[in-house]
Motif scaffolding. Structure first.
Motif, PDB file in Angstrom:
ATOM      1  N   UNK A 157      35.654  21.145  54.067  1.00  0.00           N
ATOM      2  CA  UNK A 157      35.055  22.642  52.974  1.00  0.00           C
ATOM      3  C   UNK A 157      35.530  24.065  53.749  1.00  0.00           C
ATOM      4  N   UNK A 158      35.087  23.969  55.216  1.00  0.00           N
ATOM      5  CA  UNK A 158      35.109  24.849  56.319  1.00  0.00           C
ATOM      6  C   UNK A 158      36.601  25.417  56.545  1.00  0.00           C
ATOM      7  N   UNK A 159      37.396  24.534  56.467  1.00  0.00           N
ATOM      8  CA  UNK A 159      38.817  24.802  56.070  1.00  0.00           C
ATOM      9  C   UNK A 159      39.375  25.778  55.183  1.00  0.00           C
ATOM     10  N   UNK A 160      38.131  26.312  53.679  1.00  0.00           N
ATOM     11  CA  UNK A 160      38.497  26.488  52.977  1.00  0.00           C
ATOM     12  C   UNK A 160      39.518  25.316  52.103  1.00  0.00           C
ATOM     13  N   UNK A 161      39.982  23.934  51.981  1.00  0.00           N
ATOM     14  CA  UNK A 161      40.469  23.058  51.060  1.00  0.00           C
ATOM     15  C   UNK A 161      40.050  22.566  50.298  1.00  0.00           C
ATOM     16  N   UNK A 162      38.438  22.650  50.306  1.00  0.00           N
ATOM     17  CA  UNK A 162      38.144  22.172  49.156  1.00  0.00           C
ATOM     18  C   UNK A 162      36.251  22.860  49.084  1.00  0.00           C
ATOM     19  N   UNK A 163      35.990  22.781  47.666  1.00  0.00           N
ATOM     20  CA  UNK A 163      34.666  23.849  47.270  1.00  0.00           C
ATOM     21  C   UNK A 163      33.842  23.034  47.572  1.00  0.00           C
ATOM     22  N   UNK A 164      32.723  24.525  48.037  1.00  0.00           N
ATOM     23  CA  UNK A 164      31.558  23.685  48.362  1.00  0.00           C
ATOM     24  C   UNK A 164      30.857  23.294  46.671  1.00  0.00           C
ATOM     25  N   UNK A 165      30.108  21.981  47.271  1.00  0.00           N
ATOM     26  CA  UNK A 165      30.012  20.862  46.200  1.00  0.00           C
ATOM     27  C   UNK A 165      31.022  19.947  44.722  1.00  0.00           C
ATOM     28  N   UNK A 166      32.398  20.003  45.191  1.00  0.00           N
ATOM     29  CA  UNK A 166      33.225  19.741  44.544  1.00  0.00           C
ATOM     30  C   UNK A 166      33.112  18.674  44.912  1.00  0.00           C
ATOM     31  N   UNK A 167      33.866  17.580  43.846  1.00  0.00           N
ATOM     32  CA  UNK A 167      33.852  16.340  43.416  1.00  0.00           C
ATOM     33  C   UNK A 167      35.166  16.158  43.203  1.00  0.00           C
ATOM     34  N   UNK A 168      35.409  14.758  43.877  1.00  0.00           N
ATOM     35  CA  UNK A 168      37.064  13.952  43.632  1.00  0.00           C
ATOM     36  C   UNK A 168      36.857  13.266  42.918  1.00  0.00           C
ATOM     37  N   UNK A 169      37.537  13.562  41.786  1.00  0.00           N
ATOM     38  CA  UNK A 169      37.735  12.832  40.255  1.00  0.00           C
ATOM     39  C   UNK A 169      37.738  10.756  40.583  1.00  0.00           C
ATOM     40  N   UNK A 170      37.823  10.146  42.141  1.00  0.00           N
ATOM     41  CA  UNK A 170      37.661   9.663  41.810  1.00  0.00           C
ATOM     42  C   UNK A 170      35.874   8.994  41.573  1.00  0.00           C
ATOM     43  N   UNK A 171      34.748  10.057  42.903  1.00  0.00           N
ATOM     44  CA  UNK A 171      34.035   9.478  42.850  1.00  0.00           C
ATOM     45  C   UNK A 171      33.064  10.471  41.594  1.00  0.00           C
ATOM     46  N   UNK A 172      33.702  10.662  40.579  1.00  0.00           N
ATOM     47  CA  UNK A 172      32.892  11.557  39.003  1.00  0.00           C
ATOM     48  C   UNK A 172      33.171  10.551  38.114  1.00  0.00           C
ATOM     49  N   UNK A 173      34.755  10.038  38.043  1.00  0.00           N
ATOM     50  CA  UNK A 173      34.763   9.160  37.271  1.00  0.00           C
ATOM     51  C   UNK A 173      34.149   7.750  37.671  1.00  0.00           C
ATOM     52  N   UNK A 174      34.306   6.887  38.908  1.00  0.00           N
ATOM     53  CA  UNK A 174      33.500   5.845  39.293  1.00  0.00           C
ATOM     54  C   UNK A 174      32.177   5.958  39.777  1.00  0.00           C
ATOM     55  N   UNK A 175      31.346   7.106  39.741  1.00  0.00           N
ATOM     56  CA  UNK A 175      30.090   7.039  40.648  1.00  0.00           C
ATOM     57  C   UNK A 175      30.772   6.273  41.754  1.00  0.00           C
ATOM     58  N   UNK A 176      29.923   6.677  43.106  1.00  0.00           N
ATOM     59  CA  UNK A 176      29.531   5.328  44.307  1.00  0.00           C
ATOM     60  C   UNK A 176      28.418   4.119  43.862  1.00  0.00           C
ATOM     61  N   UNK A 177      28.812   3.376  44.811  1.00  0.00           N
ATOM     62  CA  UNK A 177      28.247   2.340  44.678  1.00  0.00           C
ATOM     63  C   UNK A 177      28.225   1.567  46.404  1.00  0.00           C
ATOM     64  N   UNK A 178      27.127   0.529  47.123  1.00  0.00           N
ATOM     65  CA  UNK A 178      27.543   0.429  48.231  1.00  0.00           C
ATOM     66  C   UNK A 178      26.653  -1.106  48.222  1.00  0.00           C
TER      67      UNK A 178
END
Length: 234
Positions: free
Chosen positions: A73-94
């Motif tokens: 984010x600090x390098x300007x490579x992703x936006x603040x609050x951005x979510x990858x396709x993997x996390x958005x479509x699959x979610x995260x479970x531990x």
């Protein structure tokens, strides 16, 4: 995704460099490895880790992801609050387990291909009929994102099987669900985690082609619905 001894990302990245990806800090492969770690991904992992482990582990996956997301984010490579396709479509479970003294964090979802293979196990001996073919076709469309039937794909094979079975008198000569859906994940042009919308689309396709307007117990629609519930509640 299994994550063992994640590597701490370097913080000296410049805007001209590539973002820190999952493959840079975790022992993963495939599409996930090339995905940049986004702030939303880190937040999801932190919430999941807190739920299972009671807190964010120092040096654990959530902490490493947070560091990587901050660098990106600090390098300007992703936006603040951005979510990858993997996390958005699959979610995260531990899920936490210990293997040879090492804590292992596992993330899992059920894909459309896996749901179809589950159908082959549950009702594999059932001859394919038009409702099965319609459901399989709908599942393939959902998995690939393409409305066209792929020649040689499970949708086309299922439709041919249903037509063959209508003309076939003897049960032993009929094509069964397992004949069509065994190793379904390798036959699909694409695959994705099962969502509620995917399940609803397949259920609709199946019941529209049944006189009693009911899904087949253990059939394609039933397996898709079970997979969607699992993914939603995981």
């Amino acid at each position: 995704m299994s994550q063992q001894q994640p590597r701490r990302p370097q913080a000296d990245q410049s805007p001209q460099q590539e973002p820190i990806k999952y493959g840079d800090v975790f022992d993963v492969s495939g599409k996930l490895a090339s995905n940049p770690i986004a702030p939303g991904d880190a937040a999801s992992m932190q919430a999941a880790e807190n739920m299972v482990l009671g807190q964010t582990q120092k040096g654990g996956p959530a902490a490493v992801m947070q560091s990587a997301a901050t660098v990106n984010q600090r390098a300007g490579l992703v936006n603040r609050g951005a979510v990858s396709d993997i996390a958005r479509d699959q979610g995260v479970t531990v899920t936490e387990t210990v293997i040879d003294g090492q804590r292992v964090i596992v993330e899992a979802v059920v894909t459309i291909g896996e749901a179809l293979e589950a159908t082959a196990l549950s009702v594999g001996d059932k001859p394919v009929d038009q409702s099965d073919a319609a459901a399989i076709y709908a599942a393939e469309v959902r998995a690939s994102g393409n409305n066209e039937i792929k020649l040689g794909g499970v949708g086309a094979i299922a439709q041919s099987a249903a037509a063959h079975n209508q003309r076939t008198m003897f049960f032993a000569d009929k094509t069964t669900i397992s004949d069509v859906l065994a190793d379904a994940t390798t036959k699909l042009p694409g695959d994705k985690p099962v969502t509620r919308e995917d399940a609803e689309g397949v259920i609709g396709a199946e019941i529209r082609n049944k006189a009693d307007l009911r899904t087949t117990p253990g059939g394609v629609a039933s397996s898709m619905a079970a997979a969607a519930r699992f993914n939603q509640n995981k």
